[in-house]
Scaffold this motif. Structure first.
Motif, PDB file in Angstrom:
ATOM      1  N   ALA A  60       0.841  -1.000  -0.166  1.00  0.00           N
ATOM      2  CA  ALA A  60      -0.859  -0.374   0.293  1.00  0.00           C
ATOM      3  C   ALA A  60       0.792   0.927   0.213  1.00  0.00           C
ATOM      4  N   SER A  61       1.950   1.451   0.924  1.00  0.00           N
ATOM      5  CA  SER A  61       2.830   2.023   0.712  1.00  0.00           C
ATOM      6  C   SER A  61       3.347   2.517  -0.524  1.00  0.00           C
ATOM      7  N   ILE A  62       3.716   1.919  -1.548  1.00  0.00           N
ATOM      8  CA  ILE A  62       4.476   1.951  -2.561  1.00  0.00           C
ATOM      9  C   ILE A  62       3.352   2.147  -3.674  1.00  0.00           C
ATOM     10  N   VAL A  63       1.239   2.375  -3.186  1.00  0.00           N
ATOM     11  CA  VAL A  63       1.216   1.898  -4.759  1.00  0.00           C
ATOM     12  C   VAL A  63       1.038   3.414  -4.151  1.00  0.00           C
ATOM     13  N   ALA A  64       0.422   3.850  -2.976  1.00  0.00           N
ATOM     14  CA  ALA A  64       0.870   5.637  -2.572  1.00  0.00           C
ATOM     15  C   ALA A  64       1.377   6.004  -3.256  1.00  0.00           C
ATOM     16  N   LEU A  65       2.883   5.885  -3.802  1.00  0.00           N
ATOM     17  CA  LEU A  65       4.106   6.379  -3.712  1.00  0.00           C
ATOM     18  C   LEU A  65       4.108   6.590  -4.732  1.00  0.00           C
ATOM     19  N   ILE A  66       3.242   5.318  -6.114  1.00  0.00           N
ATOM     20  CA  ILE A  66       3.718   5.959  -7.292  1.00  0.00           C
ATOM     21  C   ILE A  66       2.590   6.604  -7.671  1.00  0.00           C
ATOM     22  N   THR A  67       0.784   6.393  -7.594  1.00  0.00           N
ATOM     23  CA  THR A  67       0.149   7.574  -7.996  1.00  0.00           C
ATOM     24  C   THR A  67       1.038   8.794  -7.676  1.00  0.00           C
ATOM     25  N   TRP A  68       1.253   9.160  -6.313  1.00  0.00           N
ATOM     26  CA  TRP A  68       1.462  10.525  -5.825  1.00  0.00           C
ATOM     27  C   TRP A  68       2.538  11.393  -7.319  1.00  0.00           C
ATOM     28  N   TRP A  69       3.896  10.282  -7.326  1.00  0.00           N
ATOM     29  CA  TRP A  69       4.095  10.365  -8.249  1.00  0.00           C
ATOM     30  C   TRP A  69       3.837  10.854 -10.029  1.00  0.00           C
ATOM     31  N   PHE A  70       2.483   9.685 -10.359  1.00  0.00           N
ATOM     32  CA  PHE A  70       1.621  10.136 -11.708  1.00  0.00           C
ATOM     33  C   PHE A  70       0.953  10.769 -11.569  1.00  0.00           C
ATOM     34  N   GLY A  71       0.795  11.773 -10.474  1.00  0.00           N
ATOM     35  CA  GLY A  71      -0.018  13.100  -9.834  1.00  0.00           C
ATOM     36  C   GLY A  71      -1.478  12.913  -9.801  1.00  0.00           C
ATOM     37  N   ALA A  72      -1.365  11.760  -9.379  1.00  0.00           N
ATOM     38  CA  ALA A  72      -3.256  11.394  -8.564  1.00  0.00           C
ATOM     39  C   ALA A  72      -3.226  11.220  -6.808  1.00  0.00           C
ATOM     40  N   ASN A  73      -2.731  12.564  -6.945  1.00  0.00           N
ATOM     41  CA  ASN A  73      -3.216  13.050  -5.289  1.00  0.00           C
ATOM     42  C   ASN A  73      -3.705  12.691  -4.999  1.00  0.00           C
ATOM     43  N   TRP A  74      -5.619  12.568  -4.645  1.00  0.00           N
ATOM     44  CA  TRP A  74      -6.780  12.429  -4.258  1.00  0.00           C
ATOM     45  C   TRP A  74      -6.296  10.608  -4.361  1.00  0.00           C
ATOM     46  N   ALA A  75      -6.253   9.973  -4.587  1.00  0.00           N
ATOM     47  CA  ALA A  75      -5.792   8.683  -4.462  1.00  0.00           C
ATOM     48  C   ALA A  75      -4.658   8.595  -3.879  1.00  0.00           C
ATOM     49  N   ALA A  76      -3.091   8.713  -3.894  1.00  0.00           N
ATOM     50  CA  ALA A  76      -2.329   8.781  -3.230  1.00  0.00           C
ATOM     51  C   ALA A  76      -3.027   9.406  -1.955  1.00  0.00           C
ATOM     52  N   LEU A  77      -3.268  10.382  -1.221  1.00  0.00           N
ATOM     53  CA  LEU A  77      -4.383  10.683  -0.421  1.00  0.00           C
ATOM     54  C   LEU A  77      -5.220   9.565   0.555  1.00  0.00           C
ATOM     55  N   LEU A  78      -5.530   9.128  -0.400  1.00  0.00           N
ATOM     56  CA  LEU A  78      -6.778   8.045   0.013  1.00  0.00           C
ATOM     57  C   LEU A  78      -6.169   7.737   0.786  1.00  0.00           C
ATOM     58  N   ILE A  79      -5.412   6.277   0.174  1.00  0.00           N
ATOM     59  CA  ILE A  79      -4.393   5.011   0.630  1.00  0.00           C
ATOM     60  C   ILE A  79      -3.384   5.735   1.465  1.00  0.00           C
ATOM     61  N   ILE A  80      -3.265   6.693   1.653  1.00  0.00           N
ATOM     62  CA  ILE A  80      -2.264   7.604   3.405  1.00  0.00           C
ATOM     63  C   ILE A  80      -3.498   6.983   4.406  1.00  0.00           C
ATOM     64  N   VAL A  81      -4.410   8.332   3.998  1.00  0.00           N
ATOM     65  CA  VAL A  81      -5.737   8.025   5.259  1.00  0.00           C
ATOM     66  C   VAL A  81      -6.478   6.400   5.616  1.00  0.00           C
ATOM     67  N   LEU A  82      -6.139   5.570   4.615  1.00  0.00           N
ATOM     68  CA  LEU A  82      -6.695   4.854   5.159  1.00  0.00           C
ATOM     69  C   LEU A  82      -5.524   3.546   6.186  1.00  0.00           C
ATOM     70  N   LEU A  83      -4.035   4.047   5.630  1.00  0.00           N
ATOM     71  CA  LEU A  83      -2.884   3.305   6.172  1.00  0.00           C
ATOM     72  C   LEU A  83      -3.139   3.658   7.239  1.00  0.00           C
ATOM     73  N   VAL A  84      -2.958   5.135   7.245  1.00  0.00           N
ATOM     74  CA  VAL A  84      -2.828   5.829   9.237  1.00  0.00           C
ATOM     75  C   VAL A  84      -3.831   5.263   9.632  1.00  0.00           C
ATOM     76  N   GLY A  85      -4.857   5.152   9.253  1.00  0.00           N
ATOM     77  CA  GLY A  85      -6.361   4.678  10.154  1.00  0.00           C
ATOM     78  C   GLY A  85      -6.008   2.835  10.263  1.00  0.00           C
ATOM     79  N   PHE A  86      -5.391   1.947   9.682  1.00  0.00           N
ATOM     80  CA  PHE A  86      -5.154   0.996  10.090  1.00  0.00           C
ATOM     81  C   PHE A  86      -4.077   1.234  11.240  1.00  0.00           C
ATOM     82  N   ALA A  87      -2.870   1.904  10.897  1.00  0.00           N
ATOM     83  CA  ALA A  87      -1.771   2.155  12.186  1.00  0.00           C
ATOM     84  C   ALA A  87      -2.405   2.413  13.563  1.00  0.00           C
ATOM     85  N   ALA A  88      -3.357   3.296  13.415  1.00  0.00           N
ATOM     86  CA  ALA A  88      -4.174   3.549  14.216  1.00  0.00           C
ATOM     87  C   ALA A  88      -4.856   2.308  15.767  1.00  0.00           C
ATOM     88  N   TYR A  89      -5.466   1.744  14.456  1.00  0.00           N
ATOM     89  CA  TYR A  89      -6.101   0.126  14.672  1.00  0.00           C
ATOM     90  C   TYR A  89      -5.027  -0.815  15.386  1.00  0.00           C
TER      91      TYR A  89
END
Length: 183
Positions: A60-89
């Motif tokens: 998921a971290s690699i996918v977030a970096l790749i999507t951010w690299w290609f300019g899909a900032n909202w998708a990268a942000l969504l993946i990062i928010v999900l990662l932070v949510g799972f980390a809180a869990y």
């Protein structure tokens, strides 16, 4: 308390040796929480033997970096928010996982402990040899009481005088003293 005992090994297969192995293998909460700080790498999940979850974090971290690299900032942000949510869990998950792993580890180590054979002729905590003599001695014992006929203060009576008998003895003693004074 000193931690020196953790480094001793008396090379036995007893409880001390099992405890030493257990201390070395147990999972520790502080270490798991420290690794949680690096949650995008999934190291806390790897430490707690959850390999699938660790790889999900990494992918998921690699996918977030790749999507951010290609300019899909909202998708990268969504993946990062999900990662932070799972980390809180995982803050709560770590407590349960450490307890479960350590319990399983204790069971495994204590059950795998080799036991030595009992000595020849061992039949438990006591044997039946001379049991009758032992029981006779124990039946004679009375907590805080003297065996009948063994105390000279009781004039070798079979029992101590009753309260009424003691009162009668005191009255007789007082009467004899009065009689001795009057003579």
């Amino acid at each position: 308390m000193s931690e020196a005992w953790k480094h001793l090994d008396l090379e036995g297969e007893g409880l001390q040796s099992a405890n030493l192995r257990l201390v070395q293998l147990m999972k520790r909460r502080p270490k798991a929480y420290a690794l949680l700080a690096l949650f995008p790498l999934g190291l806390h999940r790897s430490y707690l033997e959850e390999v699938r979850g660790a790889w999900i974090y990494r992918i998921a971290s690699i996918v977030a970096l790749i999507t951010w690299w290609f300019g899909a900032n909202w998708a990268a942000l969504l993946i990062i928010v999900l990662l932070v949510g799972f980390a809180a869990y995982d803050i709560r998950w770590i407590e349960d996982r450490v307890a479960t792993l350590n319990k399983a580890l204790r069971i495994q180590i204590y059950k795998s402990k080799r036991s030595t054979a009992a000595p020849k002729g061992f039949r438990g905590r006591y044997t039946d040899d001379d049991l009758d003599d032992y029981l006779k001695v124990k039946e004679q014992e009375r907590g805080g009481h003297v065996l009948p006929g063994t105390d000279s203060a009781l004039n070798n009576r079979s029992r101590a005088p009753s309260f009424a008998e003691q009162e009668a003895m005191l009255k007789a003693l007082a009467k004899s003293k009065r009689n001795n004074k009057s003579q």
